[in-house]
Write a protein that holds these residues in place. Structure first.
Motif, PDB file in Angstrom:
ATOM      1  N   LYS A  30     -27.828 -19.357  -2.347  1.00  0.00           N
ATOM      2  CA  LYS A  30     -26.721 -19.967  -1.613  1.00  0.00           C
ATOM      3  C   LYS A  30     -25.630 -18.946  -1.312  1.00  0.00           C
ATOM      4  O   LYS A  30     -25.029 -18.957  -0.231  1.00  0.00           O
ATOM      5  N   GLU A  33     -26.810 -16.815   1.476  1.00  0.00           N
ATOM      6  CA  GLU A  33     -26.737 -17.580   2.723  1.00  0.00           C
ATOM      7  C   GLU A  33     -25.314 -17.580   3.273  1.00  0.00           C
ATOM      8  O   GLU A  33     -25.096 -17.428   4.479  1.00  0.00           O
ATOM      9  N   TYR A  37     -27.150 -14.100   5.282  1.00  0.00           N
ATOM     10  CA  TYR A  37     -28.570 -13.809   5.144  1.00  0.00           C
ATOM     11  C   TYR A  37     -29.402 -15.036   5.515  1.00  0.00           C
ATOM     12  O   TYR A  37     -29.019 -16.170   5.202  1.00  0.00           O
ATOM     13  N   TYR A  38     -30.518 -14.806   6.173  1.00  0.00           N
ATOM     14  CA  TYR A  38     -31.486 -15.875   6.398  1.00  0.00           C
ATOM     15  C   TYR A  38     -32.288 -16.014   5.109  1.00  0.00           C
ATOM     16  O   TYR A  38     -32.929 -15.052   4.664  1.00  0.00           O
ATOM     17  N   CYS A  39     -32.253 -17.184   4.494  1.00  0.00           N
ATOM     18  CA  CYS A  39     -32.826 -17.362   3.153  1.00  0.00           C
ATOM     19  C   CYS A  39     -34.049 -18.256   3.171  1.00  0.00           C
ATOM     20  O   CYS A  39     -34.115 -19.248   3.908  1.00  0.00           O
TER      21      CYS A  39
END
Length: 296
Positions: A30, A33, A37-39
């Motif tokens: 989380k 994110e 960042y694309y998680c």
């Protein structure tokens, strides 16, 4: 963090989050994110190269990626090292963030959430934890960053991750937890080092200070007015600066220092806070906590 250039194309940041179940991987994801960042959570390790390839084909739309990989992948977790080799062949210079915590802390978290351990859903939690440590030993040894979350709040964890991936600060693997306590409530059992500060005059016997704590200015002024307090602090900090590099060299990720006075309310609290301030000022990762100061 240094970015990567898979296949000679656009720059890509690729972070693999792994570690002990219950150590905070979801919270770390989380945090990543929130940092843009694309998680992806619980991705089977065997799919890591394919996922990296898809990111490359996004032509820069996805340029920062964080992927959680752990033992929830079951037998697929055994494919992790093969996948890491494949990423290296693709010129994806990944970074591994490993989250850890002490066994008693992990057990407590599982009990609070009333969840079984994924490796031992019908048995004892501690047995599952011990088995997981064995399975994760090799990947922990390859980690670029190890964060022990035993003493960290969610906010503290987010701050540590931000220091690594946003602010670009040099990461120190050793977290120093300084804990105040009162001897009359029992010694600090999990401490690596314990120091007794009962030699300093006790503010408890000053009527106007008795109901305050070591976090109040009047109490701090009283405690640090004594020469022995400042001499002790100077010598203790000097000793810690000597010891810390050796703890890091031995692979220790957390150092717990107990500072004890009679009740854990005045002297130990003020000195604990001062030690942490001084350590942070020297660039160390230090956390203050107070076990007993609300008990008296």
């Amino acid at each position: 963090m240094q970015k990567n250039k898979p296949g000679g194309g656009f720059l890509l940041e690729f972070v693999i989050i792994t570690g002990m179940s219950g150590a905070g991987k979801s919270q770390a994801m989380k945090a990543m994110e929130d940092m843009g960042y694309y998680c992806m959570d619980n991705l089977p390790p065997t799919l890591l190269p394919k996922f990296a390839e898809l990111c490359c084909k996004s032509k820069g739309t996805i340029d920062k990626v964080a992927v959680v990989v752990d033992i929830r992948g079951g037998i697929f977790f055994q494919d992790l090292f093969d996948s890491l080799e494949e990423l290296e062949k693709m010129n994806v210079k990944y970074r591994i963030l490993f989250l850890d915590a002490e066994d008693p802390v992990l057990v407590k978290r599982y009990k609070e959430l009333r969840r079984p351990h994924p490796l031992n859903p019908h048995g004892r939690i501690i047995d599952g934890i011990e088995e997981e440590r064995v399975l994760l030993e090799n990947i922990k040894n390859r980690a670029d960053y190890i964060i022990d979350t035993s003493k960290l709040t969610i906010g503290m964890l987010k701050e540590e991750i931000s220091k690594i991936f946003v602010e670009g600060e040099e990461f120190r693997q050793l977290t120093i937890s300084v804990v105040s306590f009162g001897f009359k409530h029992g010694i600090l059992l999990d401490a690596d080092l314990v120091f007794d500060v009962r030699f300093i005059p006790n503010p408890y016997y000053i009527p106007e200070l008795r109901d305050l704590t070591g976090e109040d200015k009047a109490v701090k002024d009283y405690i640090f007015a004594w020469e022995q307090t400042n001499t002790f602090l100077e010598k203790l900090l000097d000793m810690l600066e000597f010891l810390i590099p050796y703890y890091i060299k031995e692979g220790k990720t957390q150092l717990i220092i107990g500072i004890g006075c009679t009740g854990g309310r005045h002297r130990s609290v003020a000195i604990t806070n001062k030690i942490v301030d001084e350590l942070k000022g020297k660039g160390h990762r230090a956390i203050a906590s107070h076990r007993d100061y609300k008990l008296d």
